[in-house]
Design a protein around this motif. Structure first.
Motif, PDB file in Angstrom:
ATOM      1  N   GLN A  33     -31.538  -1.256 -35.251  1.00 63.17           N
ATOM      2  CA  GLN A  33     -31.707  -3.019 -34.968  1.00 63.17           C
ATOM      3  C   GLN A  33     -32.536  -3.565 -36.659  1.00 63.17           C
ATOM      4  O   GLN A  33     -32.914  -4.039 -36.820  1.00 63.17           O
ATOM      5  CB  GLN A  33     -32.548  -2.832 -34.114  1.00 63.17           C
ATOM      6  N   LYS A  34     -33.502  -2.209 -36.499  1.00 64.70           N
ATOM      7  CA  LYS A  34     -33.859  -2.305 -37.884  1.00 64.70           C
ATOM      8  C   LYS A  34     -33.525  -1.356 -38.717  1.00 64.70           C
ATOM      9  O   LYS A  34     -33.850  -1.564 -40.328  1.00 64.70           O
ATOM     10  CB  LYS A  34     -35.282  -1.705 -37.796  1.00 64.70           C
ATOM     11  N   GLU A  35     -32.483  -0.955 -38.798  1.00 65.72           N
ATOM     12  CA  GLU A  35     -31.664  -0.297 -39.832  1.00 65.72           C
ATOM     13  C   GLU A  35     -31.401  -1.206 -41.578  1.00 65.72           C
ATOM     14  O   GLU A  35     -31.198  -0.727 -42.950  1.00 65.72           O
ATOM     15  CB  GLU A  35     -30.653   0.221 -39.276  1.00 65.72           C
ATOM     16  N   CYS A  36     -31.005  -2.194 -41.356  1.00 67.06           N
ATOM     17  CA  CYS A  36     -30.681  -3.018 -42.139  1.00 67.06           C
ATOM     18  C   CYS A  36     -31.871  -4.057 -42.575  1.00 67.06           C
ATOM     19  O   CYS A  36     -31.746  -3.327 -44.142  1.00 67.06           O
ATOM     20  CB  CYS A  36     -29.680  -4.575 -41.490  1.00 67.06           C
ATOM     21  N   GLY A  76     -27.605  -8.626 -41.608  1.00 69.74           N
ATOM     22  CA  GLY A  76     -28.583  -7.607 -40.412  1.00 69.74           C
ATOM     23  C   GLY A  76     -30.000  -8.876 -40.028  1.00 69.74           C
ATOM     24  O   GLY A  76     -30.267  -9.623 -39.432  1.00 69.74           O
ATOM     25  N   ALA A 119     -22.319   0.648 -27.345  1.00 66.91           N
ATOM     26  CA  ALA A 119     -23.355  -0.682 -28.577  1.00 66.91           C
ATOM     27  C   ALA A 119     -22.609  -2.313 -28.030  1.00 66.91           C
ATOM     28  O   ALA A 119     -23.166  -3.128 -28.445  1.00 66.91           O
ATOM     29  CB  ALA A 119     -23.744  -0.452 -29.424  1.00 66.91           C
TER      30      ALA A 119
END
Length: 717
Positions: free
Chosen positions: A360-363, A317, A103
């Protein structure tokens, strides 16, 4: 073409030295790169001598993962890591590092430079001996420094590592790894930070050992065992760790880590990446802070997501929820709380992140977890004292103002409770003098003539406990069994009985600990089978299989054991072994409902993954399971799934599919959950099924079918 490892037998491998093993691994990897299929797990299973070396396992697993990723089919990191149970966490992190680099392609040039460094290389005057660890932008090696008499040191090689050395260099604290020197290679831009070698064990290794197949440890001696393998025991052991309980030992380590944090915080330095792998354990059991990389460069963004405080997650994030977004000393205390919680329970305080959560949504997901708060510590481990739970949960507070305001406060709180008098009080509480012991002492002193006669004969605590157990009074049974193990700690039957009572109370952690103590006193297959059952109930399939294997090796065989081991194999996708064990369970007891149900589900899995396959074997098993009773909502739902798939190829199965779906809903199954099940896709146009889906959701949860079974007789004898 066979690799060198495949041509050698196990006995030959056992006789190889370290250099020969490394050469063999290099030849194997070369063969894989030349086109031979890579299967590290199969090779390690074939040659246990290789599987005993952590470095070899990681090299082979890493190469296989890279080969599969390069072919365009990168495996799921968690599923891939499960194939290497002893090193599962390390393999998963290796896979995650690879994903991180994929990434961030701009970092690949640095990693290529680092990956070119191999044992045997001479880099800036250091002869690299073996790799000890890695991150995306650093490699850590054990090295020899010829210009200083060949002393062994640790070198951290990376891009910009000199900044960390400038931070740590002036620090002199017994719980911080010091820096000897810094070297920079002008040709590559890589820096080398030279530090003393103080062993390679970290709190990560302690976590792996403490919550492995042997169960929750009772003694802090496990910390010394992890910290100082026999070959590295060149530092006197911490005497407290030789006498304390495991929980006391963990708190003793935490107080020292807090000391180190207090020391750096007073100098305006925040670690910001505190995690188990960044706390080294010296051979004597002394914790040492590592890796001040984030603090060294003045960054306030970064860290490791599972250990980040909410304020770090907001910045990392780029989240805006009106909360503070500045990291400070209290952010390090949050990470310390996460580590403590893990060391005391084996679990993350906020639980895992589901696979469905996009990177991208983990934070945002983790921030929401922290806002909800951790699972109460004493719920995860009831043995933990209230003051410990309160301290850890304060460290994990969402609002920094609700956490301890300094590391000194954390260290002081721990030491107040773990002072000398407190430890002595706990020792006497755990090992009370029996009346008989006091009488013998008085007799020896010439003072016990009358007293000895007045000591009443004590009833057998074990029998009293079993009497309570048979009446269903499990709490009272535990009290009697606890006294029995205090009176006769070398009596395996007392520990086994204690485990049975805790198991009935649903405390599988304490049950497993009791069974482990019994297992150390006697090689009893029934005890090992109980350990496997507790591991299953805790969700540890690999550990359960380990215990069941030992039970069978000791001569214990029951239909319940084979059912449980078969289901364990099923849950880790080893379907052939699952089938063998479930077949054996049914051979031993053809009427065992759970085994019939589990084997039916194995056939259902095959039908879902193999278009055109009709699960007639599964249907026969589920019919037998329903005859055996009791019929739960889950059992009827699974029957409906099997019939629905069979109805795609033979419409005579349609009526049975609809009937069992209706029975499942009648017994409490939520109709809405049926609509999204792919097994029922061909029923969606059926009026009866549509009517079923329109029914209201039941107010009571359905009774779940029992799939794991207690492997021994109810009274444990």
């Amino acid at each position: 073409m066979m690799t060198h490892a495949e041509r050698l037998g196990p006995a030959t491998l056992d006789a190889l030295g370290p250099d020969e093993v490394q050469q063999l691994v290099a030849e194997t990897i070369a063969a894989w790169r030349a086109g031979q299929p890579a299967d590290a797990a199969a090779l390690l299973k074939q040659h246990p001598a290789l599987a005993a070396d952590e470095e070899v396992v990681l090299d082979l697993a890493c190469e296989e993962y890279f080969q599969r990723a390069a072919a365009g089919t990168p495996p799921d990191p968690e599923a891939f890591a499960r194939r290497f149970p002893t090193y599962r966490t390390l393999v998963r992190r290796m896979a995650e590092v690879h994903s991180f680099l994929e990434a961030n392609p701009d970092l690949l040039a640095v990693t290529e430079l680092l990956d070119s460094l191999k044992p045997g290389d001479n880099f800036l005057g250091f002869v690299l001996l073996r790799e000890l660890g890695r991150s995306p932008l650093t490699r850590v090696f054990l090295a020899r420094q010829p210009e200083l008499g060949g002393r062994c040191v640790v070198v951290k090689i990376g891009h910009g590592a000199a900044g960390e050395a400038r931070t740590v260099g002036p620090l002199n604290h017994p719980n911080i790894v010091p820096v000897y020197s810094v070297h920079v290679d002008p040709a590559t831009g890589l820096s080398v930070v030279c530090m003393p070698y103080a062993g390679r064990a970290t709190l990560h290794h302690l976590l792996e050992r403490a919550f492995g197949p042997a169960g929750f440890p009772a003694s802090a001696r496990v910390i010394l065992e992890v910290a100082a393998p026999a070959a590295e025991a060149d530092e006197p052991p911490d005497p407290l760790l030789g006498a304390a309980t495991y929980v006391e030992g963990v708190l003793h380590l935490a107080a020292q880590v807090a000391d180190a944090l207090a020391f750096v915080h007073r100098r305006g330095i925040y670690h910001l990446d505190l995690k188990p792998t960044n706390v080294l354990l010296s051979p004597g059991g002394r914790p040492l802070l590592l890796d001040f990389e984030l603090s060294s460069v003045g960054r306030r963004v970064g860290g490791t997501l599972p250990y980040m405080a909410p304020e770090q997650l907001r910045v990392y994030g780029r989240l805006t929820d009106n909360g503070p977004a500045t990291a400070d000393a209290r952010s390090d205390l949050f990470a310390l709380g996460v580590i403590l919680y893990e060391l005391l329970t084996g679990e993350h305080p906020f639980g895992p992140v589901p696979d469905k959560v996009l990177p991208q949504k983990e934070c945002a997901y983790r921030l929401a977890q922290r806002r909800r708060g951790p699972r109460p510590l004493r719920q995860a481990n009831p043995r933990i004292e209230r003051w410990v739970a309160e301290l850890v949960e304060r460290c994990l507070a969402f609002d920094p103002d609700q956490r301890p305001q300094s590391a000194e406060e954390v260290a002081r709180t721990i030491r107040t409770h773990l002072g000398r008098h407190e430890l002595l009080r706990k020792r006497s509480a755990r090992r009370p003098w029996s009346q008989a012991s006091v009488a013998l002492l008085l007799l020896a002193l010439g003072l016990g003539g009358v007293f000895v006669k007045s000591v009443p004969e004590q009833p057998d605590r074990l029998e009293q406990g079993w009497a309570c157990y048979r009446r269903g009074e499990y709490g009272l049974a535990v009290e009697h069994f606890n006294q029995a193990v205090r009176d006769t700690p070398d009596r395996a039957a007392a520990w086994l009985a204690r485990g049975r009572a805790y198991q009935r109370l649903g405390d599988f952690t304490l049950a497993l600990e009791s069974y482990a103590r019994a297992d150390r006193l006697t090689s009893d297959g029934a005890t090992r089978a109980c350990m496997g059952y507790c591991a299953n109930r805790q969700g540890h399939c690999d550990g359960a299989i380990y215990h069941y294997d030992r039970a069978v090796a000791a001569g214990f065989r029951s239909a319940e054991l084979f059912n449980n081991r078969g289901l364990s194999y099923f849950q880790i996708a080893q379907f052939r072994r699952a089938r063998q064990d479930l077949d054996e369970a049914i051979r031993l007891n053809p009427d065992l409902q759970a085994a019939r149900h589990n084997r039916a589900l194995l056939d259902l899995q095959k039908a879902l993954s193999s278009p055109g396959y009709v699960p007639t074997l599964g249907i026969a098993d589920i019919r037998q399971a329903l005859v055996g009773g009791p019929a739960s909502a889950g059992l009827h739902r699974d029957a409906a799934c099997l019939y629905a798939i069979a109805a795609r190829y033979d419409r005579t199965y349609l009526e049975a599919a609809l009937h069992h779906a209706e029975e499942a809903v009648r017994l409490g199954q939520d109709p809405a959950a049926l609509a999204g099940d792919r097994a029922f896709r061909d029923l969606l146009d059926q009026p009866r099924f549509q009517a079923l889906l329109s029914r209201p959701r039941p107010t009571q949860p359905p009774l779940k079918p029992v799939r794991f079974l207690d492997p021994i007789l109810e009274d444990g004898r």
